[in-house]
Design a protein around this motif. Structure first.
Motif, mmCIF file in Angstrom:
data_model
loop_
_atom_site.group_PDB
_atom_site.id
_atom_site.type_symbol
_atom_site.label_atom_id
_atom_site.label_comp_id
_atom_site.label_asym_id
_atom_site.label_seq_id
_atom_site.Cartn_x
_atom_site.Cartn_y
_atom_site.Cartn_z
ATOM 1 N N GLU A 13 0.724 -1.244 -0.016
ATOM 2 C CA GLU A 13 0.018 0.028 -0.057
ATOM 3 C C GLU A 13 0.733 1.243 0.149
ATOM 4 N N GLY A 14 1.946 1.374 0.787
ATOM 5 C CA GLY A 14 2.829 2.506 0.817
ATOM 6 C C GLY A 14 3.622 2.648 -0.358
ATOM 7 N N LEU A 15 3.887 1.526 -1.121
ATOM 8 C CA LEU A 15 4.440 1.861 -2.393
ATOM 9 C C LEU A 15 3.358 2.416 -3.484
ATOM 10 N N GLY A 16 2.186 1.894 -3.661
ATOM 11 C CA GLY A 16 1.306 2.497 -4.295
ATOM 12 C C GLY A 16 0.945 4.004 -4.035
ATOM 13 N N ALA A 17 1.145 4.184 -2.522
ATOM 14 C CA ALA A 17 0.886 5.702 -2.392
ATOM 15 C C ALA A 17 2.028 6.401 -2.694
ATOM 16 N N LEU A 18 3.490 6.080 -2.504
ATOM 17 C CA LEU A 18 4.501 6.701 -3.275
ATOM 18 C C LEU A 18 4.319 7.073 -4.454
ATOM 19 N N GLY A 19 3.928 5.984 -5.435
ATOM 20 C CA GLY A 19 3.874 6.025 -6.660
ATOM 21 C C GLY A 19 5.362 6.035 -7.521
ATOM 22 N N ARG B 238 10.188 2.725 -9.434
ATOM 23 C CA ARG B 238 11.251 1.554 -9.045
ATOM 24 C C ARG B 238 10.316 0.216 -8.297
ATOM 25 N N ALA B 239 9.278 0.600 -7.871
ATOM 26 C CA ALA B 239 8.643 -0.590 -7.140
ATOM 27 C C ALA B 239 7.892 -1.385 -8.074
ATOM 28 N N ARG B 240 7.962 -1.007 -9.331
ATOM 29 C CA ARG B 240 7.307 -2.048 -10.244
ATOM 30 C C ARG B 240 7.633 -3.440 -10.321
ATOM 31 N N PRO B 241 8.994 -3.961 -10.322
ATOM 32 C CA PRO B 241 9.397 -5.000 -10.314
ATOM 33 C C PRO B 241 8.612 -5.804 -9.034
ATOM 34 N N VAL B 242 8.870 -5.458 -7.841
ATOM 35 C CA VAL B 242 8.607 -6.070 -6.589
ATOM 36 C C VAL B 242 7.144 -6.268 -6.628
ATOM 37 N N LEU B 243 6.434 -4.959 -6.983
ATOM 38 C CA LEU B 243 4.757 -5.175 -7.036
ATOM 39 C C LEU B 243 4.389 -6.227 -7.767
ATOM 40 N N THR B 244 5.076 -6.251 -9.202
ATOM 41 C CA THR B 244 4.818 -7.394 -10.129
ATOM 42 C C THR B 244 4.960 -8.767 -9.602
ATOM 43 N N ALA B 245 5.920 -8.831 -8.679
ATOM 44 C CA ALA B 245 6.313 -10.182 -8.436
ATOM 45 C C ALA B 245 5.413 -10.442 -7.181
ATOM 46 N N THR B 246 4.564 -9.490 -6.310
ATOM 47 C CA THR B 246 3.543 -9.735 -5.690
ATOM 48 C C THR B 246 2.292 -10.307 -5.818
ATOM 49 N N LEU B 247 2.004 -10.027 -7.139
ATOM 50 C CA LEU B 247 0.769 -10.402 -7.723
ATOM 51 C C LEU B 247 0.658 -12.008 -7.843
ATOM 52 N N LEU C 33 -1.938 -10.896 -1.187
ATOM 53 C CA LEU C 33 -1.439 -9.478 -1.557
ATOM 54 C C LEU C 33 -1.770 -9.089 -3.019
ATOM 55 N N ALA C 34 -2.419 -10.007 -3.875
ATOM 56 C CA ALA C 34 -2.308 -9.916 -5.360
ATOM 57 C C ALA C 34 -3.360 -8.511 -5.309
ATOM 58 N N GLU C 35 -4.552 -8.528 -4.665
ATOM 59 C CA GLU C 35 -5.400 -7.303 -5.009
ATOM 60 C C GLU C 35 -4.627 -6.011 -4.714
ATOM 61 N N ALA C 36 -4.112 -5.853 -3.539
ATOM 62 C CA ALA C 36 -3.364 -4.635 -3.088
ATOM 63 C C ALA C 36 -2.177 -4.525 -4.240
ATOM 64 N N ALA C 37 -1.711 -5.249 -4.471
ATOM 65 C CA ALA C 37 -0.376 -5.104 -5.411
ATOM 66 C C ALA C 37 -0.907 -4.656 -6.665
ATOM 67 N N ALA C 38 -2.402 -5.321 -7.423
ATOM 68 C CA ALA C 38 -2.827 -4.676 -8.392
ATOM 69 C C ALA C 38 -3.190 -3.170 -8.470
ATOM 70 N N HIS C 39 -3.691 -2.784 -7.336
ATOM 71 C CA HIS C 39 -3.932 -1.342 -7.023
ATOM 72 C C HIS C 39 -2.603 -0.303 -6.922
ATOM 73 N N ALA C 40 -1.751 -1.129 -6.319
ATOM 74 C CA ALA C 40 -0.491 -0.187 -6.149
ATOM 75 C C ALA C 40 0.244 -0.077 -7.642
ATOM 76 N N LEU C 41 0.191 -1.054 -8.444
ATOM 77 C CA LEU C 41 0.696 -1.095 -9.767
ATOM 78 C C LEU C 41 0.001 0.035 -10.648
ATOM 79 N N ARG D 244 -1.436 2.694 -9.606
ATOM 80 C CA ARG D 244 -1.038 3.886 -9.161
ATOM 81 C C ARG D 244 0.423 4.485 -9.549
ATOM 82 N N LEU D 245 1.173 3.420 -10.126
ATOM 83 C CA LEU D 245 2.488 4.116 -10.634
ATOM 84 C C LEU D 245 2.475 4.699 -12.002
ATOM 85 N N PRO D 246 3.404 5.561 -12.193
ATOM 86 C CA PRO D 246 3.299 6.122 -13.501
ATOM 87 C C PRO D 246 3.469 5.059 -14.644
#
Length: 191
Positions: free
Chosen positions: A153-159, A162-171, A176-184, A186-188
């Motif tokens: 959730e924090g990585l999504g909020a920060l946008g 650099r978080a894209r690879p770890v958030l993709t792995a989190t899927l 954690l998959a739903e939260a990771a999809a929402h965070a992804l 929010r990234l540019p």
């Protein structure tokens, strides 16, 4: 008395056995008296916590070390109080201290509030610390899902891209998959 101070004071009232010192620390405007409660020998933990909180939200840098210690306490309520005060304090050392606590594998059970504080601070240290902490939480049978979720959730909020690879792995992690999809989302977008 603001609502947060009232909440902290009421939580500590039972622990203090309704000591008159509690009311004095909750109402004094004397920062030297509060700082003295942090360093005087024999002070109970509740008194140090209240003094550190009061100093921290008032911008008193003398509370920094005590608040960092409380941020890493085993009691979640103490951690939350310290995080609130540290966010208000505005000390430039806070993000580095929170990052060190969040990434310390020996204290990961207490990393939830440092992770949330890093998100609130939006400091240069925030995204790298959350990425590191989340990467370590993706192992099989990791018991710290709340910490992992706070990182996602924090990585999504920060946008931070650099978080894209770890958030993709989190899927790949069902909890954690739903939260990771929402965070992804929010990234540019990538070019």
């Amino acid at each position: 008395m603001d609502e947060e101070l009232r909440s902290v004071t009421e939580r500590l009232r039972a622990e203090s056995a309704a000591s008159p010192l509690l009311d004095r620390l909750a109402t004094t405007r004397d920062h030297d008296e509060l700082a003295s409660a942090l360093t005087a020998p024999g002070q109970p933990l509740w008194a140090r916590e209240l003094a550190a909180y009061r100093l921290g939200v008032a911008g008193g840098r003398r509370a920094f070390e005590a608040l960092v210690l409380l941020l890493n306490h085993r009691d979640p309520a103490r951690c939350a109080t310290a995080a609130h005060a540290l966010a208000a304090l505005g000390d430039p050392r806070t993000a580095r201290a929170a990052a060190a606590l969040a990434t310390n594998e020996l204290r990961v059970a207490y990393a939830l509030h440092p992770v949330r504080l890093l998100t609130a601070l939006r400091a240069p240290e925030s995204a790298p610390a959350l990425i590191t902490t989340l990467e370590r939480r993706l192992g099989p049978h990791d018991p710290y899902r709340k910490v992992a979720l706070a990182c996602v959730e924090g990585l999504g909020a920060l946008g931070d891209p650099r978080a894209r690879p770890v958030l993709t792995a989190t899927l790949a992690h069902p909890a954690l998959a739903e939260a990771a999809a929402h965070a992804l989302a929010r990234l540019p977008t990538e070019d």
